[in-house]
Design a protein around this motif. Structure first.
Motif, PDB file in Angstrom:
ATOM      1  N   ALA A  97       4.440   7.523  -4.263  1.00 56.68           N
ATOM      2  CA  ALA A  97       3.789   8.415  -3.290  1.00 56.68           C
ATOM      3  C   ALA A  97       4.730   9.531  -2.857  1.00 56.68           C
ATOM      4  CB  ALA A  97       3.306   7.621  -2.085  1.00 56.68           C
ATOM      5  N   THR A  98       6.019   9.234  -2.764  1.00 55.37           N
ATOM      6  CA  THR A  98       6.966  10.283  -2.371  1.00 55.37           C
ATOM      7  C   THR A  98       7.061  11.332  -3.472  1.00 55.37           C
ATOM      8  OG1 THR A  98       8.207   8.521  -1.288  1.00 55.37           O
ATOM      9  CG2 THR A  98       9.242  10.683  -1.360  1.00 55.37           C
ATOM     10  N   PHE A  99       7.105  10.880  -4.719  1.00 55.16           N
ATOM     11  CA  PHE A  99       7.120  11.842  -5.823  1.00 55.16           C
ATOM     12  C   PHE A  99       5.816  12.647  -5.850  1.00 55.16           C
ATOM     13  CE2 PHE A  99      10.685   9.279  -7.113  1.00 55.16           C
ATOM     14  CZ  PHE A  99      11.510  10.157  -7.793  1.00 55.16           C
TER      15      PHE A  99
ATOM     16  N   TYR B 176       3.448  13.144  -3.295  1.00 54.89           N
ATOM     17  CA  TYR B 176       3.155  13.961  -2.104  1.00 54.89           C
ATOM     18  C   TYR B 176       4.263  14.970  -1.808  1.00 54.89           C
ATOM     19  CZ  TYR B 176      -1.066  11.395  -0.860  1.00 54.89           C
ATOM     20  OH  TYR B 176      -2.333  10.860  -0.869  1.00 54.89           O
ATOM     21  N   GLN B 177       5.514  14.479  -1.710  1.00 56.39           N
ATOM     22  CA  GLN B 177       6.598  15.413  -1.377  1.00 56.39           C
ATOM     23  C   GLN B 177       6.979  16.222  -2.627  1.00 56.39           C
ATOM     24  OE1 GLN B 177       6.500  12.203   0.312  1.00 56.39           O
ATOM     25  NE2 GLN B 177       5.662  13.615   1.838  1.00 56.39           N
ATOM     26  N   GLY B 178       7.017  15.571  -3.796  1.00 57.61           N
ATOM     27  CA  GLY B 178       7.366  16.279  -5.031  1.00 57.61           C
ATOM     28  C   GLY B 178       6.221  17.152  -5.524  1.00 57.61           C
TER      29      GLY B 178
ATOM     30  N   ASP C 173       0.867  -1.177   0.000  1.00 50.28           N
ATOM     31  CA  ASP C 173       0.000   0.000   0.000  1.00 50.28           C
ATOM     32  C   ASP C 173       0.912   1.237   0.000  1.00 50.28           C
ATOM     33  OD1 ASP C 173      -1.852   1.970   0.508  1.00 50.28           O
ATOM     34  OD2 ASP C 173      -2.856   0.898   2.139  1.00 50.28           O
ATOM     35  N   ARG C 174       1.120   1.791  -1.162  1.00 54.28           N
ATOM     36  CA  ARG C 174       2.018   2.924  -1.448  1.00 54.28           C
ATOM     37  C   ARG C 174       3.487   2.497  -1.489  1.00 54.28           C
ATOM     38  NH1 ARG C 174      -0.994   7.395  -1.485  1.00 54.28           N
ATOM     39  NH2 ARG C 174      -2.764   7.555  -0.091  1.00 54.28           N
ATOM     40  N   PHE C 175       4.233   3.183  -2.363  1.00 52.89           N
ATOM     41  CA  PHE C 175       5.687   3.005  -2.454  1.00 52.89           C
ATOM     42  C   PHE C 175       6.246   4.334  -2.966  1.00 52.89           C
ATOM     43  CE2 PHE C 175       9.574   0.886  -4.312  1.00 52.89           C
ATOM     44  CZ  PHE C 175      10.076   0.397  -3.131  1.00 52.89           C
TER      45      PHE C 175
HETATM   46  P1  TYD Z   1      -2.331   5.994   3.728  1.00 48.69           P
HETATM   47  O1  TYD Z   1      -1.520   5.114   2.844  1.00 48.69           O
HETATM   48  O2  TYD Z   1      -3.446   6.715   3.097  1.00 48.69           O
HETATM   49  O3  TYD Z   1      -2.742   5.103   4.938  1.00 48.69           O
HETATM   50  P2  TYD Z   1      -4.092   5.193   5.781  1.00 48.69           P
HETATM   51  O4  TYD Z   1      -5.126   4.633   4.844  1.00 48.69           O
HETATM   52  O5  TYD Z   1      -3.772   4.342   6.955  1.00 48.69           O
HETATM   53  O6  TYD Z   1      -4.284   6.649   6.114  1.00 48.69           O
HETATM   54  O7  TYD Z   1      -1.459   7.082   4.522  1.00 48.69           O
HETATM   55  C1  TYD Z   1      -0.189   7.358   4.266  1.00 48.69           C
HETATM   56  C2  TYD Z   1      -0.033   8.843   4.069  1.00 48.69           C
HETATM   57  O8  TYD Z   1       1.344   9.133   3.874  1.00 48.69           O
HETATM   58  C3  TYD Z   1      -0.776   9.345   2.847  1.00 48.69           C
HETATM   59  O9  TYD Z   1      -1.403  10.571   3.158  1.00 48.69           O
HETATM   60  C4  TYD Z   1       0.327   9.616   1.850  1.00 48.69           C
HETATM   61  C5  TYD Z   1       1.533   9.886   2.703  1.00 48.69           C
HETATM   62  N1  TYD Z   1       2.801   9.484   2.071  1.00 48.69           N
HETATM   63  C6  TYD Z   1       3.698  10.455   1.672  1.00 48.69           C
HETATM   64  O10 TYD Z   1       3.439  11.646   1.831  1.00 48.69           O
HETATM   65  N2  TYD Z   1       4.884  10.082   1.101  1.00 48.69           N
HETATM   66  C7  TYD Z   1       5.217   8.783   0.922  1.00 48.69           C
HETATM   67  O11 TYD Z   1       6.309   8.473   0.406  1.00 48.69           O
HETATM   68  C8  TYD Z   1       4.280   7.779   1.334  1.00 48.69           C
HETATM   69  C9  TYD Z   1       4.611   6.329   1.152  1.00 48.69           C
HETATM   70  C10 TYD Z   1       3.084   8.170   1.899  1.00 48.69           C
END
Ligand code: TYD
Length: 212
Positions: free
Chosen positions: A98-100, A102-104, A93-95
């Motif tokens: 997600a960093t690109f 959310y952070q990017g 669940d995410r890899f």
């Molecule tokens: P999420 O996967 O949505 O889990 P839950 O369903 O338990 O809330 O939550 C992880 C959060 O982290 C999501 O908002 C995205 C963020 N995230 C980043 O910002 N950068 C990352 O590299 C990853 C893996 C997640």
């Protein structure tokens, strides 16, 4: 021996990944595969501690990106690589996308620096091997306005879930940029459809590759 399989699941918060990850885990188990269901940030005791910090404490975007990749490094070494070595199916669940995204995309952090961190963290013991990447990334695509409605009142939001809709527009754009850079790795799923239709699309993305 069966080859390991690495599948990641992505999308903005509220796109509804969880039930489909569970359903896919059951489908693989029925097909006789050993599965490892895991998540990022997290998946090991250390990475779960880093997750709690990254999702709750205020910090600058470089610190946030470094924590995500630090958690990923531990997760790869402790869980993902050993599982793939055994021939298991890893459902994550995410890899890194997600960093690109959310952070990017969301935070506006430097895309090239994220690329450097990706190469450091996902580099293999044999430097001539390609970076470790998922074999498939299932991307749940949903209009951020609809995602916001789905999230509203659902639970106490974390640091990311409480961001305004404009943030998720940028996260969405970040995911689209990753798709353009890695077109063959992604299966894009329209997450606005009914749950059954979404599940059929997820199953077909996997079955169509001969994996189920
Ligand atoms: P999420 O996967 O949505 O889990 P839950 O369903 O338990 O809330 O939550 C992880 C959060 O982290 C999501 O908002 C995205 C963020 N995230 C980043 O910002 N950068 C990352 O590299 C990853 C893996 C997640």
């Amino acid at each position: 021996m069966t080859h390991g399989l690495f599948i990641s699941f992505e999308g903005i918060d509220g796109a509804g990944k969880s039930t489909h990850i569970q359903a896919l885990a059951e489908a693989f188990t029925r097909a006789g595969r050993q599965i490892v269901c895991t998540r990022e940030p997290g998946g090991t005791p250390l990475a779960e501690k880093l997750r709690a910090m990254a999702l709750n404490d205020p910090m600058d975007s470089l610190t946030e990106a470094l924590l995500m990749f630090a958690a990923r490094r531990d997760h790869l070494q402790q869980v993902i690589e050993p599982a793939l070595g055994r021939g298991d199916v890893v459902l994550c669940d995410r890899f890194t996308d997600a960093t690109f995204a959310y952070q990017g995309g969301g935070r506006g952090f430097d895309w090239q620096v994220l690329g450097q961190l990706e190469r450091m963290v996902q580099g293999r013991a044999d430097p001539s091997s390609p970076l470790r990447q998922p074999d498939l990334t299932v991307l749940f695509e949903l209009d951020p306005a609809i995602a916001a409605q789905r999230l509203a009142g659902a639970r106490v939001p974390d640091k990311f879930e409480s961001q305004p809709q404009a943030f998720f527009e940028q996260v969405h754009a970040g995911y689209q940029r990753r798709v353009l850079e890695n077109p063959n790795r992604f299966a894009r799923i329209d997450a606005a459809q009914t749950r059954d239709t979404v599940w059929t699309a997820v199953r077909e993305a996997v079955a169509g590759r001969g994996w189920l």
